[in-house]
Design an enzyme around this catalytic site. Structure first.
Site, short mmCIF file in Angstrom:
data_model
loop_
_atom_site.label_atom_id
_atom_site.label_comp_id
_atom_site.label_asym_id
_atom_site.label_seq_id
_atom_site.Cartn_x
_atom_site.Cartn_y
_atom_site.Cartn_z
N PHE A 230 0.83 -1.21 0.00
CA PHE A 230 0.00 0.00 0.00
C PHE A 230 0.85 1.25 0.00
CE2 PHE A 230 0.37 -1.26 4.55
CZ PHE A 230 0.99 -0.12 5.06
N HIS A 340 11.80 -6.40 6.20
CA HIS A 340 11.68 -7.79 6.64
C HIS A 340 11.93 -8.66 5.40
CE1 HIS A 340 7.62 -6.01 5.88
NE2 HIS A 340 7.48 -7.08 5.10
N HIS A 396 5.89 -7.82 12.21
CA HIS A 396 5.95 -6.88 11.08
C HIS A 396 4.57 -6.31 10.75
CE1 HIS A 396 4.10 -9.87 8.54
NE2 HIS A 396 4.47 -9.34 7.40
#
Length: 474
Positions: A230, A340, A396
């Site tokens: 996003f 990550h 995360h």
């Protein structure tokens, strides 16, 4: 009532595709044909889990014996798993599905594993679970890193007050659409392409695979993928002055982005996972955890390619944030970025290890990070505490509580629209698989990791853009 037990039934309860499967099918459909299917399957699961307890059973003894013999046969070139692995810490265990814990159990049995930890947003993935942290000795696991290599969060805090955003939402929506591009396979063409130093990196000449990906990387630079990626505007609130970021107490407009290395990372992941599986023969349950020795050429190639993909993901965010800064004309007070789906060389208990964080945020002492919720739930700007039991990691995000398929089947568009309206969020794009209801409660997740991070500020989404079709990069 249908009582016949099939191979699929046995695979579902944990049997493996081998000669024992045929033996079990023949036996149970001859000896237990008159019993309820569910009862027989429950019994077979016990035999499969603890065959040693059934060696003296008059009917099941031969099956149990065959299972033990099969388990003890080391296939040619197959690397055995460790029988008594180290334990690992689980944060927020009661909210984590069994599949994720089972995958982590297997990862801990790898002969190269040094330590592990499971984050409170964990759920089942491929190989290492999403939310899994694994430290290994001189070995790297492509599926322990993940497909979207170097996927990351990036935050820009502007000197723009909340009131200006609320009064000029049409402008912010226009810029959100103009300065971002979404979807699997999507990219820019011609003069719309952006240049960046990342495209001149020597690693693109390391081998033919990377060379062939250079043009695609240029086209997709500054774009975002599908799925849960996003670009969004929101209001970030600092309840007190933060001296390190040099930001006063208050509420500010902020831009938050989440995406990764696009087609470049996905192709690298696919190529080196296949290579690792061909070189590292593991038992069936661990095959997606095939690893590359960092002392080999293949291991070094993947390490360099992974780092290139991670830096490329960072460049994509930089392009988006730079474009938005110019378009809005506001001053950026602070920028924070973390990633990550990556592996780092770190020191743990006095020795160098390779720390894989698949869907987990680095949270070393003083390390800044962003942990998002969902399109309607808050995200949190955090500072790591350096907790060794978590291998200096945190969640995360909120983590899924519903699979994509389940979300699409069970959530209606009307339900999704109502939740967005209730939270005052404008949504551009996104499929039902990304509906807020598909995610765990971020507040519950944060409560499970107070030992791992301190909250610095709270980010509330107001305007969210995602891929129109909910697509994912494959």
């Amino acid at each position: 009532m249908e009582r016949l037990i099939t191979g699929t039934d046995l695979l579902t309860i944990g049997f493996k595709e081998n000669t024992v499967l045929g033996h079990a099918l023949t036996l149970v459909n001859e000896k237990y044909a008159s019993q309820e299917k569910e009862e027989v399957l429950a019994l077979l699961k016990k035999v499969n889990d603890y065959p040693e307890n059934f060696l003296d059973d008059e009917v099941l003894g031969t099956l149990a014996s065959a299972m033990i013999e099969e388990a003890n046969i080391l296939k040619e070139d197959e690397i055995p798993l460790v029988e008594n692995p180290e334990t690992y810490t689980i944060y927020g265990e009661k909210h984590i599905e069994e599949g994720a814990k089972t995958q982590m159990d297997v990862a801990m049995k790898l002969p190269v594993t040094v330590a592990g930890s499971l984050m409170p947003d964990a759920h089942q993935g491929y190989g290492l679970p999403i939310g899994g942290v694994l430290a290994t000795k001189n070995a790297i696991i492509p599926y322990g890193v993940g497909v979207d290599i170097g996927c990351r969060m990036a935050l820009s805090v502007y000197d723009i007050p909340e009131g200006f955003f609320m009064e000029n939402q049409a402008k912010f929506k226009r810029e959100l659409i103009a300065q971002s591009k979404f979807g699997a396979g999507q990219g820019f063409k011609g003069r719309d392409k952006t240049t960046h130093d990342i495209l001149d990196r020597d690693e693109f000449n390391m081998n033919q695979l990377l060379k062939s990906l250079q043009d695609k990387a240029w086209s997709q630079l500054g774009t975002s993928g599908g799925g849960n990626h996003f670009v969004e505007f929101g209001i970030i609130e600092f309840e007190q002055r933060d001296e390190i970021l040099n930001i006063d107490k208050g509420r500010y407009v902020a831009l938050l982005t989440h995406s990764g290395s696009r087609g470049l990372g996905a192709t690298i992941a696919g190529h080196y996972t296949k290579l690792a599986k061909s070189m590292c023969k593991l038992p069936r349950e661990a095959q997606n955890l095939a690893y590359l020795d960092l002392s080999t050429q293949e291991g070094q190639e993947y390490w360099m390619a992974m780092n290139l993909a991670g830096d490329y993901a960072s460049a994509c965010h930089q392009v988006i944030h730079d474009k938005m800064e110019r378009a809005l004309g506001g001053k950026v007070l602070a920028k924070v970025e973390n990633h990550h789906n990556f592996a780092w060389k770190e020191i743990l208990n006095g020795e160098e290890v390779i720390v894989h964080r698949k869907g987990a945020t680095p949270a070393g002492k003083g390390v800044m990070g962003i942990i998002p919720g969902s399109m309607t739930a808050p995200g949190f700007l955090v500072r790591g505490k350096g907790e060794e039991n978590s291998i200096n990691s945190a969640s995360h995000g909120a983590g899924r509580q519903m699979s994509r398929t389940q979300a699409i089947k069970s959530i209606t568009r009307d339900d999704m629209r109502q939740v967005l309206k209730d939270h005052g969020v404008t949504l551009i794009g996104a499929g039902k698989d990304e509906a807020p209801m598909a995610y765990k409660d971020i507040n519950t997740v944060m409560a499970s990791q107070t030992d791992l991070v301190d909250v610095v500020a709270k980010f509330t989404p107001k305007m969210v853009r995602m891929a129109d079709d909910g697509s994912r990069e494959d």
